[in-house]
Structure formats: C-alpha cells, structure tokens
Write a protein that holds these residues in place. Structure first.
Motif, short mmCIF file in Angstrom:
data_model
loop_
_atom_site.label_atom_id
_atom_site.label_comp_id
_atom_site.label_asym_id
_atom_site.label_seq_id
_atom_site.Cartn_x
_atom_site.Cartn_y
_atom_site.Cartn_z
N ALA A 131 0.73 -1.06 -0.02
CA ALA A 131 -0.05 0.12 0.10
C ALA A 131 0.96 1.47 -0.26
O ALA A 131 0.63 2.22 -0.51
CB ALA A 131 -0.96 -0.01 1.25
N GLY A 132 1.84 1.21 0.78
CA GLY A 132 2.73 2.40 0.97
C GLY A 132 3.59 2.92 -0.27
O GLY A 132 3.51 3.97 -1.02
N GLY B 200 -8.09 1.76 -4.53
CA GLY B 200 -8.44 0.55 -5.46
C GLY B 200 -7.51 -0.62 -5.43
O GLY B 200 -7.87 -1.64 -5.53
N ALA B 201 -6.15 -0.39 -5.47
CA ALA B 201 -5.21 -1.32 -5.22
C ALA B 201 -5.11 -2.27 -3.94
O ALA B 201 -5.17 -3.46 -4.10
CB ALA B 201 -3.77 -0.53 -5.33
N THR B 202 -5.68 -1.55 -3.00
CA THR B 202 -5.97 -2.50 -1.55
C THR B 202 -7.03 -3.39 -1.64
O THR B 202 -7.14 -4.32 -1.22
CB THR B 202 -5.72 -1.50 -0.40
N ALA B 203 -8.12 -2.93 -2.43
CA ALA B 203 -9.28 -3.62 -2.53
C ALA B 203 -9.07 -4.79 -3.22
O ALA B 203 -9.41 -5.86 -3.16
CB ALA B 203 -10.39 -2.74 -3.43
N ALA C 120 -8.09 -1.22 6.96
CA ALA C 120 -7.72 -0.10 7.35
C ALA C 120 -6.76 0.70 6.33
O ALA C 120 -6.66 1.80 6.35
CB ALA C 120 -6.92 -0.34 8.60
N ALA C 121 -5.73 -0.04 5.76
CA ALA C 121 -5.01 0.82 4.74
C ALA C 121 -5.45 1.51 3.44
O ALA C 121 -5.35 2.46 3.28
CB ALA C 121 -4.01 -0.59 4.00
N GLY C 122 -6.81 0.56 3.18
CA GLY C 122 -7.61 1.40 1.97
C GLY C 122 -8.13 2.67 2.67
O GLY C 122 -8.27 3.69 1.83
N VAL C 123 -8.66 2.36 3.71
CA VAL C 123 -9.45 3.60 4.32
C VAL C 123 -8.54 4.69 4.68
O VAL C 123 -8.80 6.03 4.42
CB VAL C 123 -10.26 3.00 5.55
#
Length: 363
Positions: free
Chosen positions: A131-132, A169-172, A185-188
């Motif tokens: 995510a980062g 979108g990528a984390t989804a 949590a990362a996406g939020v």
C-alpha cells in the motif's frame, strides 16, 4: 452432520491426542467449515471440561499477529530483500519506478507467504509495504523529487488525491485476493489522505487551519465503520473482528491528533495542557471499555507519548507537572488492565439495552 464429517471425526478423537486451538476455530468459521454458534459451543464445552484453576483469563480482543519465530525470520528476510531491491531499482529507473517495482514484488511475495503459507506477520508487512509503495509511486509520478520525500509541489493536493484513490483501489484488489484483515484499514487510510489532498486543492490558503477538524471528522467516520464491523460480530469469531481491530487502530490517532496537537503546539500553561491531555485519554478509556477495544487506547497512547515529550521540552526538566501527569496516565493504564472486565460489568448496564446486547459481553 454425516458420520464421515471431519469435524465429527475430530471430536471423537481422545483429548490427549487432539487440541483445537482458538486460531483453528477462528479459521474454520471464516472458511465456512463450522458456524459461529457451533464454534462457540466447542469453546463452551472446552471451558466446561477445563478445571477452573487451569483456565486462562478470557480475552475478547485476540488477533493473529505472529504464529511462530518463523514469522519474524521471514519478515527480516523480506525487509532485507525489498530494501535492496528498492535501492538498486531506484538507481536505475528513479523513485517512481522503484516504488512500483517494490509494490509488484510485495504482491508476488504475498502469493507465497500469504496465500500459501498463511504467515501472519509477513502478510501484514507485505500489505503495508504494498500500500505504501503504490501510494508513493503515484505521488512521485505527479511530483518527482530528488529524494524520498514528496511534497505537494506546484500541483496542490492533486498528487495526494490521485495517489490515495489509486491506493484504495489497489488495496481492494489485494483484499479480494489475499483477505488480509489490515488491508481494509490501509485502504481507508488512503481515502483519508485523499480527503486531505482535496482540502489543499479547494482551499489552499485555509487548508492548514481546516486540516485538524477534517482529520477529526475522518477519525470519527473510521471509528463508526469499525463499530459496524464490531456490532456485526459481537462474539468476535470471524474475520470481521480483525478488520475492526485495525480500523480502531487507525481511528484513534485520527481522533486524538487534532485534539492533542493543539494543546502541545499552541499557547496555554503546561499544567492546563497536561491535564487536558489526561482528560482526553480518560474519555478515550471509557469509550474503549464500552466497546471492549484496548486497541483504541494503545493507538492513542502511542501518539500521547510524543505529545508528552513535547510538553516535557516546553516545561523543562525541573518541572514536575508533566512527569506527574505521565505517572498518572501510566497508573490509569495499569488499573484499566487489572480491572478491565470488572469495569465493563459496571458500565454495560448503564447503556441502552438495545446497544448493550450488541456489544461483546464476555466479562
């Protein structure tokens, strides 16, 4: 169940030859092998057969963080490998390309360590790195910088907005593939970053003053989302409780930061600031008790350490007000730990019945 059902066969195995761990039951419910009621029945049966002196203290906030030393060993290897990969790719293709390469590598490594090996700590680390680096790659593409930092540059908040939306979108996609609870949590968190970016785009002159109220509003929204997951699983037997755990960890600093940073960075006596911070964490402790989430306190206290440190610098080493406040805060945490279940038994009857029935009641 039919006679050949594996669950029935396991239950017929002598207890000295088989022990079903809480993690196995949790995974069984998550994968639909048994229902939540059946899993709870197995837990109740185990407690009934366990002598009172041997029973472990009940903890409703268990989550899988590490399954063995191999998790630590693999995580060290991941850090070394991804760090070196980023270093060499950065020299060849620049920062944006470096972040993209590390993001792709994190996904590919997750195919083995998360999807096949189901290792807890490496899965969390790989998701956070993924995510980062996705966020950083998109932001760097909009606003190239010679170092690792990425400011708003001449583009206002646009790089942050786009990076946050792409990361969400990528984390989804990552969650759909790997089902790592921290992914939500990362996406939020990425969406929160986008909201801050929009603020800098719309009102750049007013953005600094408005950032704190925005973060507070986002924190309350994340807390509400966490409670939706918590209230849908009051027995805390499915993946939803792990998702809620990480959302609470994200919500707490978003709520605490706007409140505490003003007390540390603005005017006012050190005594007023210190006791105001203490009052905030007492209120936070009451919320944590009601919803049975120590994660709220841990996340908030992590930020409080920096806040108290800043107060110590302002007050000077000879001032005893701030150290005394820290002492009181530490005592509060220890008392909460010792009397957590007793305090919850006192607080829950004071809540509306409809709400109390939906909250965890294992006290």
């Amino acid at each position: 169940m039919a006679g050949g059902d594996p669950v029935v066969n396991q239950l017929s195995t002598p207890p000295e030859m088989l022990a079903i761990s809480p993690d196995v039951l949790h995974a069984a419910v998550a994968n639909g092998l048994v229902t939540a009621d059946q899993a709870q029945g197995l837990r109740d049966l185990e407690r009934a057969r366990t002598p009172a002196l041997e029973a472990e203290p009940h903890d409703d906030e268990k989550f899988r963080f590490i399954s063995g030393f191999s998790d630590i060993f693999v995580t060290i290897g991941l850090g070394l490998f991804l760090g070196a990969l980023g270093y060499f790719s950065g020299d060849m293709i620049g920062n944006a390309g470096m972040f993209a390469v590390v993001a792709v590598a994190s996904w590919l490594l997750a195919e083995y360590f998360t999807r096949k090996q189901r290792m807890a700590l490496p899965s969390i680390v790989l998701l956070l790195v993924y995510a980062g680096t996705v966020f950083s790659a998109v932001a760097e593409a909009f606003n190239p910088s010679p170092g690792f930092g990425m400011g708003l540059g001449n583009h206002g908040g646009l790089p942050i907005v786009v990076a946050g939306l792409v990361t969400a979108g990528a984390t989804a996609l990552h969650y759909r593939r790997f089902r790592v609870p921290v992914t939500i949590a990362a996406g939020v968190g990425a969406l929160v970053a986008s909201a801050v970016g929009v603020l800098f785009m719309v009102t750049p002159d007013f953005a600094i003053q408005a950032a704190k109220p925005l973060l507070l509003a986002c924190g309350l929204a994340v807390f509400t989302l966490a409670m939706r997951f918590d209230l849908s699983d009051p027995q805390r037997q499915t993946r939803r409780t792990d998702i809620a755990f990480w959302l609470h960890m994200l919500a707490a600093p978003l709520i605490v930061h706007p409140l505490v940073s003003g007390l540390v960075g603005e005017g006012g006596s050190d005594m007023v600031s210190a006791w105001s911070i203490l009052a905030i964490f007492i209120a936070l402790a009451l919320v944590a008790l009601v919803v049975d989430r120590r994660a709220i306190l841990v996340s908030g206290l992590s930020y409080a350490g920096f806040a108290f440190g800043a107060l110590v610098v302002k007050a000077g080493l000879s001032d005893s007000v701030v150290p005394l406040t820290m002492l009181v805060l530490g005592a509060l945490v220890l008392l909460l730990s010792a009397g957590w279940h007793t305090l919850r038994r006192t607080l829950l009857p004071l809540l509306p019945g409809a709400l109390a029935r939906r909250l965890p009641a294992h006290t």
